[in-house]
Design an enzyme around this catalytic site. Structure first.
Site, short mmCIF file in Angstrom:
data_model
loop_
_atom_site.label_atom_id
_atom_site.label_comp_id
_atom_site.label_asym_id
_atom_site.label_seq_id
_atom_site.Cartn_x
_atom_site.Cartn_y
_atom_site.Cartn_z
N ALA C 241 0.80 -1.08 0.05
CA ALA C 241 -0.06 0.06 -0.10
C ALA C 241 0.79 1.51 -0.14
CB ALA C 241 -1.02 0.00 1.20
N HIS C 242 0.18 2.38 -0.08
CA HIS C 242 0.78 3.79 -0.08
C HIS C 242 1.71 4.02 1.10
CE1 HIS C 242 -3.23 5.58 1.63
NE2 HIS C 242 -2.72 4.70 2.31
N ASN C 243 2.90 4.53 0.69
CA ASN C 243 4.04 4.92 1.80
C ASN C 243 4.51 3.89 2.50
OD1 ASN C 243 1.81 7.38 1.51
ND2 ASN C 243 3.98 8.35 1.76
#
Lengths: 400, 400, 400
Positions: C241-243
């Site tokens: 997922a993001h980051n």
């Protein structure tokens, strides 16, 4: 548009009512209207029969004998096996997915590839060197066929499928969009400073009559081959690793993962999200419930569940006792205070208890009456609504 | 490049400091530099505020009143709802994903397809017969649109999406790369010799304002339709089976699998890797934690966790007691030896214990003091480092 | 075709037998025939050595000293590290996956994109504006490269990969078919009436020597970046997922999901189907077994298992006690009746038990002798064969 009698003949059924009426489509019992045929199951019978607007209904023998059914349904087809009858009627109303033969001018076919003149190659298909596509195959747009791939007759390949070099696909196979067949197995050797890739030199063989769902991945063998046996059906988003072997007529439901070199027998059913460890052998006719984690060999015919997997009966039993676990702690506390009191009393009465060492006090169990832990088990203190694993920033941000 | 005051007006905030400065971008508190605006949360406040190099900071009212915050931040925008304010500012600095209208000469569009002159069809797109693409839609390369598909206005479809025949997509929908919509449901009937495919005659309807992540798969109905309600958001690698219905504004996190004919209410949140059995009904506002296995109906408003699912509070409680389980066994051993001794003493003192049948000895519990099993529970004897399920050949080969 | 001595030199091994023979391929011990070289492990030694038809065998020092091995194998290469030797020999027989330089006329390359004259761009590739493709890169058909993407030298990108705008890929990276890199993170803010999308303004950086499997998805950062460190290997159908940040040389097996902003250290191994909560920090050298649910920070060097995760030893211990749980209930029942009888006896003998409140009767435990619950734990009454979570309509219909 077919006459009811024609449908009944096809499914070896007996018409009760008017066989001359025209049927234009098949529909579920809730959605069926004028001109539709539908089918009645024990479940839909109880709940939805009275609202049924279908022109005709397929019914098993048992339900056909029911007085309510006879009162409500004017036209029915009575059959031995309603599930099979439904399957056959649905086929009658299906639209063909295969396309007219021919190679689109927008496709790329390598010069030495052999594409049958009876095959259909749609726009934006890539067929690599040395590949062979047999008669009555249809390949949808954006499918990549590498080098030396072989595709058997009547096979149907939807859009965005990737077939790596050397993959062999049988006859009458269906492959749904986005699946990747023959990608490298996941193997590395640590050479002291880095993970060094182990070349994946093997292949993938998919036998006749297999169906593979959307966005599923099946790796090629590292040596030797990965193998999907005749008639097996694989759902969406399944991962099958290198050198796995799947026996005939097995069923692998969505999001299952099977690790390297494991083998499944015939007629195995793995329900959704099952995980199978590497180098495991699963016998014929094994059934694994959803989410089962299979960690070692499974004998033929077993019904299993849980992680690590256990016989399904044992799992049910475990769940039963887990539900009673908090009560057990309370019960022990009560017994324990008994025992201690009794021991004291006994001692006073002449008893000789050997030891009280390590005997925990009743107050250790999460606060006694409340029976609720002060500190949760792996979820943050902000509470349940924020808690779910992988719930991501989203919920967190909503809570601000 | 925007003036700080302009941003503050947009988010209904109040500038403390100099509203005339120019802001060129938005960044996280660690990465923000000269010209950036950032935002302060309770978490970042505690850890990262002092290093902040941003030119301006969005702050909630509570933190804005904090003396440390006031000392460190020269320019801030104070708002009621920082999460919403962040969302609005991020939009101001986003780049447009929609493209200029027009159909690429490298796209294939069937003659009778209707593509709005205001839609953008990028290179290598396939639009099949009878499909309708409304105004302000953008379709990225390598997207396959089958026959009789309908795509509502302002919808954005990234690369490699597959839309099978007859799929209906609403307005302002976003579909990320590689997702497959409308593939066949997974249904077969055993006809005595083979799994016979049940034709999947139904459709898929995705309502307005839905977002669908990358490589997600949503099957069409077998009869009737699969349905994704308005405003619902679906993450990557999710599997939604035939005839599933998802209510409005639900959130389905990555790798969730929902089996056939199950239905979700409104505002449901399923965290990552949740599995939902077939034919289950999940009420409005249900929240399921990561990895939950939902095996039967769930009442509206429930917070659930575990496999099989249970109320989240009950799951926490179970985890609490499971942690104490080894202790319990030891405790019972101690009590048991007490009880036996006491019983003996009592008997000597005149007691009359009815039975000692089936009373297990303390030595049964995995070796007494050590409290550690000699034989592990489902993992091979090579030990923990080699053990993980699905770890594949890799680790094994490293160990050689 | 290589002489055995040539192979031995390459892998720093010693030939026992005839180094002049020709070797044409590498194969597994079961499949190897005339002209093949194979390798012997402790496992294959025990079971398959006597059937081995290979012309030569790679053997570790320990096995090479074994009398049976010496009797059976005519030509062997003795090495220090057989796993590494196998890897090196497999490389010798691998076919190149990179293609001849040049841009296919069937590819689309934006005018201002910079493609090295030494790169190979196959048919049906899209290269967007501002993208840079370095020397010796090969891009397979149907790969979408957005705008301002950078791809380092010698990188190999298979078919159907999507690289969203601004993604940066290092050198010698391998990306398998269907993977999506840089899609939007899953983030929304509830604005009172709807989930409002949070613009995902960040990027994705994949460092050198990373390999990414098929149909894996890696989201871009919401702000800042998602990061995959040098030398890490990611399998099929993984969600990142993001980051998220993944340290160097980590191993992420198939179907793992890592939620937003979590970070992994170096040399981490996550086995198949692991789930990682958001904002979790996992230290260097952590190993998580298959299906582990990681719910909070994990210290460097830990071996973990279970959901919520716990030390692997503790998990084994828990499994051990869970197996004994039904017995424990029976044992408690027995003790309890003792205790009550004893208490009564004691009371008669002068004891003074404080309370019997809340003491459950033995009959509560699922029916006494049988020890089997009347009502199952989350599975329907139709029984195990129909039960599996996500088994879908299929099995149900077969049962009709």
């Amino acid at each position: 548009m077919k006459r009811l009698q024609e449908i009944a003949d096809k499914i070896r059924g007996r018409v009760v009512g008017d066989g001359r009426i025209f049927i234009s489509n098949i529909a579920s019992i809730q959605e069926a209207g004028q001109g539709d045929i539908t089918f009645l199951t024990r479940y839909s019978f109880a709940t939805q029969l009275s609202d049924c607007k279908a022109s005709a209904v397929i019914v098993g023998k048992e339900l056909a004998a029911n007085q309510d059914v006879q009162n409500i349904i004017r036209n029915m087809v009575v059959v031995d096996n309603p599930a099979l009858a439904y399957t056959e009627v649905a086929e009658m109303f299906d639209t063909p997915k295969h396309k007219e033969p021919g190679i689109s001018q927008l496709a790329y076919v390598a010069e030495d590839a052999q594409v049958s003149s009876e095959a259909a190659i749609m726009p934006f298909v890539h067929v690599g060197r040395g590949s062979i596509i047999e008669r009555k195959v249809t390949v949808y747009p954006f499918t990549y066929i590498g080098e030396n791939v072989r595709i058997g007759e009547e096979t149907l390949i939807y859009s965005h499928v990737s077939l790596y070099n050397g993959v062999t696909i049988g006859k009458r196979v269906i492959i749904h969009a986005g699946s990747v067949l023959g990608s490298d197995g996941f193997g590395y050797t640590w050479d002291g400073t880095r993970h060094r890739k182990i070349a994946q030199l093997g292949s993938l063989v998919v036998e006749d009559d297999v169906e593979i769902g959307a966005n599923t991945t099946i790796d090629r063998g590292s040596l030797g081959k990965t193998f999907i046996g005749r008639g097996s059906k694989i759902d969406n988003l399944v991962q099958i690793a290198h050198n796995v072997s799947v026996g005939e007529n097995s069923i692998i439901v969505a999001q299952v993962g099977i690790a390297g070199s494991s083998s499944l027998g015939r007629n195995v059913i793995l329900a959704g999200q099952v995980g199978v460890r590497d180098h495991v052998t699963i016998g014929d006719n094994v059934k694994a419930g959803g989410g089962t984690g299979i960690t070692k060999d499974v004998a033929a015919g077993s019904n299993i569940m849980g992680t690590p997997h256990m016989p399904h009966r044992e799992w049910l039993r475990l769940q039963h006792y887990l539900k009673k676990l908090p009560d057990l702690f309370h019960r022990i506390d009560a017994m324990d205070s008994h025992t201690r009191v009794t021991a004291t009393a006994t001692r006073q009465a002449g008893g000789n208890p050997s030891s009280e060492r390590g005997e925990p006090g009743a107050h250790e169990v999460g606060g006694g009456e409340a029976g609720y832990p002060r500190v949760g088990g792996g979820l943050p203190s902000e509470g349940a609504t924020r808690a779910p694993l992988m719930e991501k920033k989203l919920v967190q941000e909503e809570k601000k």
